[in-house]
Design a protein around this motif. Structure first.
Motif, PDB file in Angstrom:
ATOM      1  N   ARG A   1      11.777 -17.060  -2.749  1.00 43.34           N
ATOM      2  CA  ARG A   1      11.979 -18.306  -2.009  1.00 43.34           C
ATOM      3  C   ARG A   1      10.655 -18.694  -1.337  1.00 43.34           C
ATOM      4  O   ARG A   1       9.667 -18.888  -2.025  1.00 43.34           O
ATOM      5  N   ASP A   2      10.577 -18.766  -0.012  1.00 44.24           N
ATOM      6  CA  ASP A   2       9.327 -19.177   0.620  1.00 44.24           C
ATOM      7  C   ASP A   2       8.568 -18.014   1.237  1.00 44.24           C
ATOM      8  O   ASP A   2       7.627 -18.198   2.007  1.00 44.24           O
ATOM      9  N   GLN A   3       8.946 -16.769   0.898  1.00 44.36           N
ATOM     10  CA  GLN A   3       8.314 -15.600   1.491  1.00 44.36           C
ATOM     11  C   GLN A   3       7.549 -14.799   0.450  1.00 44.36           C
ATOM     12  O   GLN A   3       8.077 -14.507  -0.624  1.00 44.36           O
ATOM     13  N   GLU A   4       6.297 -14.435   0.752  1.00 42.60           N
ATOM     14  CA  GLU A   4       5.543 -13.578  -0.158  1.00 42.60           C
ATOM     15  C   GLU A   4       6.047 -12.139  -0.025  1.00 42.60           C
ATOM     16  O   GLU A   4       6.065 -11.570   1.073  1.00 42.60           O
ATOM     17  N   LEU A   5       6.444 -11.558  -1.151  1.00 42.65           N
ATOM     18  CA  LEU A   5       6.941 -10.186  -1.147  1.00 42.65           C
ATOM     19  C   LEU A   5       5.805  -9.179  -1.192  1.00 42.65           C
ATOM     20  O   LEU A   5       5.805  -8.187  -0.484  1.00 42.65           O
ATOM     21  N   PHE A   6       4.832  -9.418  -2.076  1.00 39.30           N
ATOM     22  CA  PHE A   6       3.707  -8.500  -2.218  1.00 39.30           C
ATOM     23  C   PHE A   6       2.649  -9.140  -3.106  1.00 39.30           C
ATOM     24  O   PHE A   6       2.897 -10.143  -3.782  1.00 39.30           O
TER      25      PHE A   6
END
Length: 524
Positions: A80-85
């Protein structure tokens, strides 16, 4: 056709690479393609991996392709709008090539065409669509639909995904699966600051809910955007309604843009049951199809080309028996199966088959930002890497260097038998890198204290023996290899390590095995 020759079906990058590498070994080649001329529409395969650039440099094209391409070293993954890694792509040595460059397949083909035009041993014939293939114990004959018959010693079939005629004529299966969802590609030209050195993958973004988007930078301020779309997606209808413009603007905002190319396609995952049929070797998409997440299609095809070229050259020059060609199937079919396994796992994560898989995926993605164990389960595509020939009949295992299996994402296996030698600088007149030395024939690297025979008899053809301390004055090669005192490293003409031994008798056996001769010769 001239004596001791090879015919290549297909004048795409895999066929071009095969022809150029064969010519480098002095083998005459005729390239047949059913199209009337080069098709330059669309960017097609864009991600060219470091070790593939190195292969192209062997025919005088790698540095130029790398120089024209866009270099990227960071792969970012979002939910979604969050960087995971994100992760940086590593370098097993000190290669002069970046991990990946993005450049269109059409531009790669144009550069390789220039190299082919300068090579008198290569004869390119457009408008020669294959209609039949016949072979006997001495040659293979291709009949084209224009009535022309071409006879050669061997044939490499690089006829692409639509090589049904070739596969039918050879009697090979092409089993696998096709994926229901479709994928929309738009190459757009726009000014997007900060995006030029990164590959970005989005799971379930607000502007493509429930599906994925992949964004790659390309030369000339061009970006490839790849959306997963439903199976009934209608591109023409979306263009007419203005929905395509809204789709693009949801990603890039108000920036001016131009659509350079657009296409809709469906992924397939298939592999032939045999990559060698008598005097015919199958390569590239004609032999295997995978989804593009991980850039394993064209890059793996170039691996096929190099493997085929040196082995055909050794057989045609009388340096090896025809049994060496069977190892082409054994090595490259194993590579194809690895690619199928990796890309199928990616597609299963991208497109879950049932509600339980969907719930699992949401759970993994929701927790991946804070839980490293879940982060490791996020699959946005394992990027292309050279295959390891640890199980090849040409490789002698080393118990002190056991193969650790598939390395972590972005990593490479530790050097040893079956692994591509790290690309590091060497100090030798006329040569700056270890792989330049390796690709001229068999290379034996002797560490300090090694027993070096006066005459190397295990393999016909070019064999060069070099003392490590004479070419590795800084010790960087010894460190990259993890070399130990008293060892002899046997490196194949495709820069793969065939064996690490400690005495001349074992060296002879390793060289014989590396050219497919496993039997001990009878005394005179």
């Amino acid at each position: 056709m001239r004596d001791r020759s090879v015919a290549v079906l297909g004048n795409g990058p895999v066929g071009q690479t095969t022809a150029l590498l064969l010519a480098r070994w002095g083998v005459p080649v005729v390239v047949l393609d059913g199209r009337p001329e080069r098709d330059v529409v669309g960017s097609k395969a864009i991600c060219q991996q470091r070790d593939v650039l190195d292969v192209w440099e062997a025919v005088g094209a790698g540095r130029r392709i790398a120089g024209e391409g866009v270099t990227w070293t960071t792969a970012r993954t979002f939910y979604r709008d969050q960087e995971l890694f994100s992760y940086e792509l590593g370098d097993p040595g000190r290669s002069e090539f970046p991990p990946f460059v993005n450049i269109s397949q059409a531009r790669v083909e144009a550069i390789l065409d220039e190299r082919i035009a300068a090579e008198p041993l290569i004869d390119v014939r457009w408008g020669h669509q294959v209609a039949g293939i016949e072979q006997d114990g001495e040659s293979v004959t291709v009949t084209c639909d224009n009535g022309v018959r071409v006879r050669a010693d061997y044939l490499v079939a690089c006829a692409g995904a639509r090589g049904e005629t070739v596969r039918r004529e050879l009697g090979v299966s092409f089993d696998g699966r096709s994926f229901d969802d479709r994928f929309l590609i738009c190459d757009i030209r726009a000014d997007l600051p900060g995006w030029a050195q990164e590959r970005r993958f989005y799971f379930d973004p607000a502007w493509n809910p429930g599906r994925q988007v992949l964004i790659h930078p390309c030369p000339g301020s061009t970006f490839r955007i790849d959306w997963q779309v439903p199976g009934d997606y209608d591109l023409d209808a979306e263009v007419r309604s203005g929905a395509l413009d809204r789709r693009i603007r949801a990603i890039i905002g108000d920036a001016d843009y131009e659509i350079v190319w657009k296409s809709v396609y469906r992924f397939h995952s298939r592999v032939v049951d045999r990559m060698r049929v008598g005097r015919v070797l199958l390569a590239g998409d004609c032999a295997h199809l995978v989804s593009p997440f991980g850039a394993r299609g064209l890059n793996s095809g170039v691996g096929d080309a190099e493997n085929a070229a040196w082995k055909l050259a050794y057989v045609l020059n009388g340096w090896a028996g025809e049994e060496l060609l069977e190892s082409y199937h054994q090595e490259r079919h194993a590579a194809a199966l690895e690619n199928i396994e990796v890309t199928t796992a990616t597609m299963d994560f991208l497109v879950p088959h049932d509600e339980e898989q969907r719930r699992t995926r949401v759970w993994v993605l929701s927790g991946a930002a804070t839980d490293p164990a879940l982060r490791a389960r996020v699959d946005s595509g394992r990027l292309a890497e050279p295959f390891w020939y640890v199980g090849s009949p040409l490789t002698i295992p080393d118990e002190s260097r056991p193969f650790g299996g598939r390395p972590p994402r972005g990593g490479v296996p530790a050097p040893g038998p079956g692994i591509l030698v790290p690309d590091v600088p060497v100090a030798l007149t006329g040569c700056s890198r270890i792989r330049e030395l390796a690709r001229d024939g068999f290379l034996v690297l002797a560490t300090p204290g090694a027993q070096v025979p006066d005459v190397v008899t295990g393999a016909s053809g070019p064999v060069r023996v070099l003392h490590l301390e004479e070419i590795d004055v800084t010790g960087v090669l010894a460190d990259a290899l993890g070399a130990r005192r008293g060892e002899l490293w046997v490196v194949r003409p495709d820069a793969y390590v065939a064996a690490v031994v400690t005495d001349p008798a074992s060296l002879d056996a390793a060289l014989r095995r590396a050219v497919g001769r496993t039997a001990t010769p009878s005394p005179a």
